[in-house]
Design a protein around this motif. Structure first.
Motif, PDB file in Angstrom:
ATOM      1  N   ARG A  96       7.729  -1.580 -14.006  1.00 53.16           N
ATOM      2  CA  ARG A  96       8.658  -1.077 -12.981  1.00 53.16           C
ATOM      3  C   ARG A  96       8.032   0.012 -12.129  1.00 53.16           C
ATOM      4  NH1 ARG A  96      12.872   0.312 -16.290  1.00 53.16           N
ATOM      5  NH2 ARG A  96      11.971   2.348 -16.663  1.00 53.16           N
ATOM      6  N   ASP A  97       7.163   0.824 -12.720  1.00 56.57           N
ATOM      7  CA  ASP A  97       6.578   1.962 -12.014  1.00 56.57           C
ATOM      8  C   ASP A  97       5.127   1.737 -11.610  1.00 56.57           C
ATOM      9  OD1 ASP A  97       8.934   3.471 -12.257  1.00 56.57           O
ATOM     10  OD2 ASP A  97       8.389   4.079 -14.293  1.00 56.57           O
ATOM     11  N   ALA A  98       4.642   0.510 -11.717  1.00 58.33           N
ATOM     12  CA  ALA A  98       3.212   0.233 -11.465  1.00 58.33           C
ATOM     13  C   ALA A  98       2.945  -0.060  -9.991  1.00 58.33           C
ATOM     14  CB  ALA A  98       2.744  -0.925 -12.341  1.00 58.33           C
ATOM     15  N   TYR A  99       3.273   0.891  -9.145  1.00 55.73           N
ATOM     16  CA  TYR A  99       2.952   0.771  -7.720  1.00 55.73           C
ATOM     17  C   TYR A  99       2.722   2.175  -7.163  1.00 55.73           C
ATOM     18  CZ  TYR A  99       7.793   2.170  -6.799  1.00 55.73           C
ATOM     19  OH  TYR A  99       8.988   2.857  -6.758  1.00 55.73           O
ATOM     20  N   PRO A 100       1.994   2.310  -6.072  1.00 57.10           N
ATOM     21  CA  PRO A 100       1.653   3.643  -5.552  1.00 57.10           C
ATOM     22  C   PRO A 100       2.872   4.379  -5.005  1.00 57.10           C
ATOM     23  CG  PRO A 100       0.209   1.945  -4.653  1.00 57.10           C
ATOM     24  CD  PRO A 100       1.341   1.237  -5.315  1.00 57.10           C
ATOM     25  N   ARG A 101       2.784   5.705  -5.015  1.00 64.16           N
ATOM     26  CA  ARG A 101       3.822   6.555  -4.434  1.00 64.16           C
ATOM     27  C   ARG A 101       3.180   7.421  -3.353  1.00 64.16           C
ATOM     28  NH1 ARG A 101       5.594   4.213  -8.570  1.00 64.16           N
ATOM     29  NH2 ARG A 101       7.536   4.775  -9.613  1.00 64.16           N
ATOM     30  N   THR A 102       3.960   7.799  -2.380  1.00 66.19           N
ATOM     31  CA  THR A 102       3.485   8.669  -1.311  1.00 66.19           C
ATOM     32  C   THR A 102       4.675   9.379  -0.684  1.00 66.19           C
ATOM     33  OG1 THR A 102       2.374   8.734   0.837  1.00 66.19           O
ATOM     34  CG2 THR A 102       3.619   6.751   0.333  1.00 66.19           C
ATOM     35  N   ALA A 103       4.408  10.525  -0.088  1.00 66.33           N
ATOM     36  CA  ALA A 103       5.450  11.253   0.631  1.00 66.33           C
ATOM     37  C   ALA A 103       5.630  10.735   2.050  1.00 66.33           C
ATOM     38  CB  ALA A 103       5.118  12.745   0.670  1.00 66.33           C
ATOM     39  N   SER A 104       4.724   9.879   2.501  1.00 63.24           N
ATOM     40  CA  SER A 104       4.790   9.357   3.866  1.00 63.24           C
ATOM     41  C   SER A 104       5.835   8.253   3.975  1.00 63.24           C
ATOM     42  CB  SER A 104       3.426   8.793   4.264  1.00 63.24           C
ATOM     43  OG  SER A 104       3.535   7.999   5.425  1.00 63.24           O
ATOM     44  N   PRO A 105       6.829   8.401   4.860  1.00 62.64           N
ATOM     45  CA  PRO A 105       7.826   7.340   5.041  1.00 62.64           C
ATOM     46  C   PRO A 105       7.204   6.029   5.510  1.00 62.64           C
ATOM     47  CG  PRO A 105       8.581   9.397   6.020  1.00 62.64           C
ATOM     48  CD  PRO A 105       7.147   9.598   5.674  1.00 62.64           C
ATOM     49  N   VAL A 106       6.179   6.125   6.352  1.00 60.84           N
ATOM     50  CA  VAL A 106       5.535   4.907   6.855  1.00 60.84           C
ATOM     51  C   VAL A 106       4.854   4.152   5.717  1.00 60.84           C
ATOM     52  CG1 VAL A 106       3.729   4.015   8.362  1.00 60.84           C
ATOM     53  CG2 VAL A 106       5.214   5.863   9.160  1.00 60.84           C
ATOM     54  N   LEU A 107       4.087   4.871   4.909  1.00 60.54           N
ATOM     55  CA  LEU A 107       3.404   4.216   3.799  1.00 60.54           C
ATOM     56  C   LEU A 107       4.382   3.762   2.719  1.00 60.54           C
ATOM     57  CD1 LEU A 107       0.161   6.351   3.345  1.00 60.54           C
ATOM     58  CD2 LEU A 107       0.376   4.042   4.297  1.00 60.54           C
ATOM     59  N   THR A 108       5.445   4.498   2.537  1.00 61.47           N
ATOM     60  CA  THR A 108       6.461   4.090   1.562  1.00 61.47           C
ATOM     61  C   THR A 108       7.007   2.707   1.916  1.00 61.47           C
ATOM     62  OG1 THR A 108       7.087   6.351   1.004  1.00 61.47           O
ATOM     63  CG2 THR A 108       8.721   4.637   0.580  1.00 61.47           C
ATOM     64  N   GLN A 115       5.717  -2.693  -4.611  1.00 65.66           N
ATOM     65  CA  GLN A 115       6.849  -2.451  -5.501  1.00 65.66           C
ATOM     66  C   GLN A 115       7.510  -3.773  -5.898  1.00 65.66           C
ATOM     67  OE1 GLN A 115       9.920   0.063  -3.890  1.00 65.66           O
ATOM     68  NE2 GLN A 115      10.967   0.299  -5.860  1.00 65.66           N
ATOM     69  N   ALA A 116       7.602  -4.697  -4.953  1.00 64.75           N
ATOM     70  CA  ALA A 116       8.177  -6.009  -5.261  1.00 64.75           C
ATOM     71  C   ALA A 116       7.311  -6.764  -6.272  1.00 64.75           C
ATOM     72  CB  ALA A 116       8.332  -6.823  -3.982  1.00 64.75           C
ATOM     73  N   LEU A 117       5.978  -6.651  -6.127  1.00 60.74           N
ATOM     74  CA  LEU A 117       5.077  -7.285  -7.089  1.00 60.74           C
ATOM     75  C   LEU A 117       5.310  -6.713  -8.482  1.00 60.74           C
ATOM     76  CD1 LEU A 117       2.630  -9.167  -7.623  1.00 60.74           C
ATOM     77  CD2 LEU A 117       1.159  -7.201  -7.120  1.00 60.74           C
ATOM     78  N   ALA A 118       5.423  -5.397  -8.577  1.00 64.70           N
ATOM     79  CA  ALA A 118       5.674  -4.753  -9.866  1.00 64.70           C
ATOM     80  C   ALA A 118       7.024  -5.170 -10.431  1.00 64.70           C
ATOM     81  CB  ALA A 118       5.613  -3.235  -9.707  1.00 64.70           C
ATOM     82  N   THR A 119       8.029  -5.249  -9.569  1.00 62.87           N
ATOM     83  CA  THR A 119       9.360  -5.632 -10.025  1.00 62.87           C
ATOM     84  C   THR A 119       9.381  -7.096 -10.482  1.00 62.87           C
ATOM     85  OG1 THR A 119      10.337  -4.033  -8.507  1.00 62.87           O
ATOM     86  CG2 THR A 119      11.806  -5.719  -9.380  1.00 62.87           C
ATOM     87  N   GLY A 120       8.565  -7.933  -9.851  1.00 58.93           N
ATOM     88  CA  GLY A 120       8.470  -9.323 -10.283  1.00 58.93           C
ATOM     89  C   GLY A 120       7.981  -9.435 -11.711  1.00 58.93           C
ATOM     90  N   MET A 121       6.982  -8.637 -12.076  1.00 55.53           N
ATOM     91  CA  MET A 121       6.515  -8.667 -13.463  1.00 55.53           C
ATOM     92  C   MET A 121       7.566  -8.073 -14.388  1.00 55.53           C
ATOM     93  SD  MET A 121       2.908  -7.538 -15.117  1.00 55.53           S
ATOM     94  CE  MET A 121       2.694  -7.418 -16.905  1.00 55.53           C
ATOM     95  N   GLU A 122       8.275  -7.053 -13.928  1.00 55.95           N
ATOM     96  CA  GLU A 122       9.368  -6.489 -14.726  1.00 55.95           C
ATOM     97  C   GLU A 122      10.401  -7.568 -15.046  1.00 55.95           C
ATOM     98  OE1 GLU A 122      12.945  -3.141 -14.392  1.00 55.95           O
ATOM     99  OE2 GLU A 122      11.730  -3.627 -12.651  1.00 55.95           O
ATOM    100  N   VAL A 123      10.757  -8.356 -14.040  1.00 59.07           N
ATOM    101  CA  VAL A 123      11.727  -9.441 -14.243  1.00 59.07           C
ATOM    102  C   VAL A 123      11.207 -10.451 -15.261  1.00 59.07           C
ATOM    103  CG1 VAL A 123      12.823 -11.425 -13.125  1.00 59.07           C
ATOM    104  CG2 VAL A 123      12.828  -9.202 -11.994  1.00 59.07           C
ATOM    105  N   ALA A 124       9.924 -10.802 -15.155  1.00 59.82           N
ATOM    106  CA  ALA A 124       9.341 -11.747 -16.113  1.00 59.82           C
ATOM    107  C   ALA A 124       9.428 -11.197 -17.530  1.00 59.82           C
ATOM    108  CB  ALA A 124       7.890 -12.042 -15.744  1.00 59.82           C
ATOM    109  N   SER A 158      18.541  -1.999 -14.343  1.00 63.44           N
ATOM    110  CA  SER A 158      17.596  -2.579 -13.381  1.00 63.44           C
ATOM    111  C   SER A 158      18.208  -3.559 -12.392  1.00 63.44           C
ATOM    112  CB  SER A 158      16.465  -3.298 -14.144  1.00 63.44           C
ATOM    113  OG  SER A 158      15.774  -2.398 -14.981  1.00 63.44           O
ATOM    114  N   GLY A 159      19.399  -4.023 -12.649  1.00 63.04           N
ATOM    115  CA  GLY A 159      19.967  -5.114 -11.860  1.00 63.04           C
ATOM    116  C   GLY A 159      20.036  -4.846 -10.369  1.00 63.04           C
ATOM    117  N   ASP A 160      20.596  -3.705  -9.971  1.00 61.00           N
ATOM    118  CA  ASP A 160      20.758  -3.412  -8.544  1.00 61.00           C
ATOM    119  C   ASP A 160      19.405  -3.310  -7.837  1.00 61.00           C
ATOM    120  OD1 ASP A 160      23.483  -3.424  -8.844  1.00 61.00           O
ATOM    121  OD2 ASP A 160      23.696  -1.232  -8.905  1.00 61.00           O
ATOM    122  N   ARG A 161      18.448  -2.655  -8.497  1.00 58.14           N
ATOM    123  CA  ARG A 161      17.129  -2.500  -7.887  1.00 58.14           C
ATOM    124  C   ARG A 161      16.421  -3.853  -7.748  1.00 58.14           C
ATOM    125  NH1 ARG A 161      12.920  -2.013 -10.695  1.00 58.14           N
ATOM    126  NH2 ARG A 161      14.111  -1.327 -12.500  1.00 58.14           N
TER     127      ARG A 161
END
Length: 246
Positions: A96-108, A115-124, A158-161
């Motif tokens: 769920r947390d295996a993606y980069p973080r940044t304070a930049s709104p553009v990069l976020t 984040q979707a890739l990480a969430t896909g593995m979470e779902v699996a 996790s459902g809503d996310r």
């Protein structure tokens, strides 16, 4: 993830490598047979060393996502179900947390694909954890009830996310697995015995307690194991035991 990726694809590459490492750890945690674990390990290392550094488009990211999900499925279904659920829940939390973080709104916004890739593995991992719960052999009714509670808690957390990142179709599929496994476990619970609290006037040998409860002194070992007793000679005066009645 100390480095700050400069683009969506770079973030996906970082996430893919982190997720592949989680998959490698899962192979160890689940103690799957070598015939299953070794090929999964090779695919994970291929992602880390070859595929992730060479990501050129979202099609590449999708291919990696499918490899990760297939690896989770292969490991989960080859492992002992009772042991697999715990490892899969832990892997889901890490993914769920295996993606980069940044304070930049553009990069976020750019990192949303990672984040979707990480969430896909979470779902699996969650889907396979739910299935592992349904295949587990429960010794008593409370252990089965705890399995149902774990499934419900995972969906609540996790459902809503998942729905927001991957869409209602993915959420609906995972929720259907959760509902079906929960219903199946509820049916199984009807055939399991409850746990009762037994209080004696003094500590007794496990064989004596087993005879008093079940008419079978051989079940003394069951009482020793259930109560984590250091010796079969003295149990009690308060212990837990399977109810002698349904």
């Amino acid at each position: 993830m100390a480095d700050i990726p400069s683009s969506a694809l770079a973030a996906c590459a970082v996430s893919a490598q982190a997720l592949a490492r989680i998959l490698l750890d899962l192979a160890t945690a689940l103690s799957a047979p070598a015939a299953t674990a070794d090929p999964v390990g090779r695919r994970a290392r291929q992602i880390i060393r070859v595929l992730a550094p060479r990501v050129r488009g979202m099609a590449d990211v999708g291919a990696i996502g499918r490899m990760l999900a297939q690896g989770v499925q292969d490991l989960a279904r080859a492992a002992n179900p009772s042991d697999a659920a715990t490892g899969l829940y832990a892997a889901a939390a890490r993914a769920r947390d295996a993606y980069p973080r940044t304070a930049s709104p553009v990069l976020t916004r750019a990192y949303r694909a990672a984040q979707a890739l990480a969430t896909g593995m979470e779902v699996a991992c969650l889907g396979e954890a739910f299935l592992a719960e349904s295949r587990s052999a429960f010794a008593d009714r409370p252990s089965g009830e705890r399995a149902r509670a774990r499934i419900a808690a995972a969906m609540d957390a996790s459902g809503d996310r998942i729905a927001g990142l991957l869409g209602q179709e993915v959420y609906g599929a995972l929720n259907a697995v959760a509902l079906e496994t929960g219903t199946y476990l509820a049916q199984q619970l009807a055939s399991l015995r409850p746990v009762v609290r037994v209080q004696a006037a003094r500590a007794l040998p496990s064989t004596a307690l087993a005879w008093a409860l079940y008419g079978d002194p051989a079940r003394g070992a069951e009482l020793v194991a259930r109560n984590n007793s250091g010796t079969p000679l003295f149990l009690g005066p308060v212990i837990e035991a399977l109810s002698p009645n349904p």
